[in-house]
Design a protein around this motif. Sequence first.
Motif, short mmCIF file in Angstrom:
data_model
loop_
_atom_site.label_atom_id
_atom_site.label_comp_id
_atom_site.label_asym_id
_atom_site.label_seq_id
_atom_site.Cartn_x
_atom_site.Cartn_y
_atom_site.Cartn_z
N GLU A 98 47.71 47.18 47.68
CA GLU A 98 48.22 47.33 46.31
C GLU A 98 48.47 45.96 45.68
O GLU A 98 49.11 45.08 46.28
CB GLU A 98 49.51 48.14 46.32
N GLY A 99 47.94 45.75 44.47
CA GLY A 99 48.12 44.49 43.77
C GLY A 99 47.04 43.47 44.06
O GLY A 99 47.05 42.38 43.48
N PHE A 100 46.07 43.81 44.94
CA PHE A 100 44.99 42.88 45.28
C PHE A 100 43.71 43.28 44.54
O PHE A 100 43.56 44.42 44.09
CB PHE A 100 44.73 42.89 46.78
N VAL A 101 42.79 42.31 44.45
CA VAL A 101 41.51 42.53 43.78
C VAL A 101 40.40 41.98 44.66
O VAL A 101 40.65 41.24 45.63
CB VAL A 101 41.46 41.82 42.40
N LEU A 102 39.16 42.36 44.35
CA LEU A 102 38.03 41.73 45.00
C LEU A 102 37.81 40.40 44.30
O LEU A 102 37.41 40.35 43.13
CB LEU A 102 36.78 42.61 44.89
N VAL A 112 39.12 39.50 49.53
CA VAL A 112 40.12 40.35 48.86
C VAL A 112 41.38 39.52 48.73
O VAL A 112 41.94 39.08 49.75
CB VAL A 112 40.38 41.64 49.66
N ALA A 113 41.82 39.27 47.51
CA ALA A 113 42.92 38.33 47.28
C ALA A 113 43.83 38.81 46.17
O ALA A 113 43.56 39.81 45.49
CB ALA A 113 42.36 36.95 46.94
N ARG A 114 44.91 38.08 45.98
CA ARG A 114 45.81 38.36 44.86
C ARG A 114 45.15 37.88 43.56
O ARG A 114 44.35 36.94 43.58
CB ARG A 114 47.15 37.66 45.08
N PRO A 115 45.49 38.50 42.45
CA PRO A 115 44.80 38.17 41.19
C PRO A 115 44.91 36.71 40.77
O PRO A 115 44.03 36.19 40.09
CB PRO A 115 45.47 39.10 40.16
N ASP A 116 46.00 36.03 41.14
CA ASP A 116 46.19 34.66 40.70
C ASP A 116 45.62 33.63 41.68
O ASP A 116 45.81 32.43 41.50
CB ASP A 116 47.67 34.37 40.46
N ASP A 117 44.89 34.08 42.70
CA ASP A 117 44.31 33.17 43.68
C ASP A 117 43.05 32.53 43.07
O ASP A 117 42.08 33.23 42.76
CB ASP A 117 43.96 33.93 44.96
N ASP A 118 43.06 31.20 42.90
CA ASP A 118 41.93 30.52 42.27
C ASP A 118 41.12 29.69 43.26
O ASP A 118 40.35 28.82 42.87
CB ASP A 118 42.40 29.65 41.11
N THR A 119 41.30 29.96 44.57
CA THR A 119 40.51 29.24 45.57
C THR A 119 39.12 29.87 45.67
O THR A 119 38.85 30.95 45.11
CB THR A 119 41.20 29.29 46.94
N THR A 120 38.23 29.23 46.40
CA THR A 120 36.88 29.76 46.58
C THR A 120 36.90 30.87 47.64
O THR A 120 37.83 30.97 48.44
CB THR A 120 35.92 28.66 47.03
N VAL A 121 35.85 31.68 47.65
CA VAL A 121 35.79 32.79 48.61
C VAL A 121 35.66 32.28 50.04
O VAL A 121 35.94 33.02 50.99
CB VAL A 121 34.62 33.74 48.28
N SER A 122 35.27 31.04 50.22
CA SER A 122 35.15 30.49 51.57
C SER A 122 36.49 30.01 52.12
O SER A 122 36.58 29.63 53.29
CB SER A 122 34.14 29.34 51.59
N ASP A 123 37.52 30.02 51.29
CA ASP A 123 38.88 29.69 51.73
C ASP A 123 39.55 30.99 52.13
O ASP A 123 39.84 31.84 51.30
CB ASP A 123 39.64 29.00 50.60
#
Length: 206
Positions: A98-102, A112-123
């Motif tokens: 709940e609260g996470f996005v692809l 699959v991360a939190r909406p405010d995560d601005d790192t790359t998918v490889s992190d």
Amino acid sequence: MNDVIDRLARLTPSPTTSTADDADADLRRGHRALSRRRIKRAALGGAALTLAVGGAFSGIALTSGNDGAPTVQAADNVRLVDYDGTQMPGFTVAKVPEGFVLQGSDQYVLAVARPDDDTTVSDFRDKIVVTLETTASGAQDPANTTVGGQPATLVTTPDGATMLKYAYNDFTVVIQMWSTIHLTDEQLVEFAEGVEVTADAKPSVG
């Protein structure tokens, strides 16, 4: 002079005689006052104990099980919810925390991360990531759970993440959950059972 003395004598009150009834009444009043003080002290002590217990368990939520008995659940646990957003190339999902996005996918990794995560998918920090590997030969960790009825391995990595592995055709699906995401092992298996590998997915190299 005698007349003055006689008048003063008549003004002096006659001493009263205490009876046994008067003594009993005084004793009863004393007992009642003592009882009231004890009740007040007990009430104050109980309130302090309630505050102390409440503070000690502020991070724990009590819920009722199927049998009505209370069960303890960590307050920061998250729920899995149905995912109804846009799917990514390589993998599709049925549920997310709940609260996470692809966050994104590069065909090798689904993040699959939190909406405010601005790192790359490889992190992989603070995320659930899904990857595909070629099935390696040699010794493997023994299966200790199942995904969709098939044997799977659930382990904790040296950095505290949880890793779930299970076979998929000629490959191995690897799902890693960072330690800051508080799904239970059962919830992580449930998440895995909603993951589908598409033709766009490619196994990671190295």
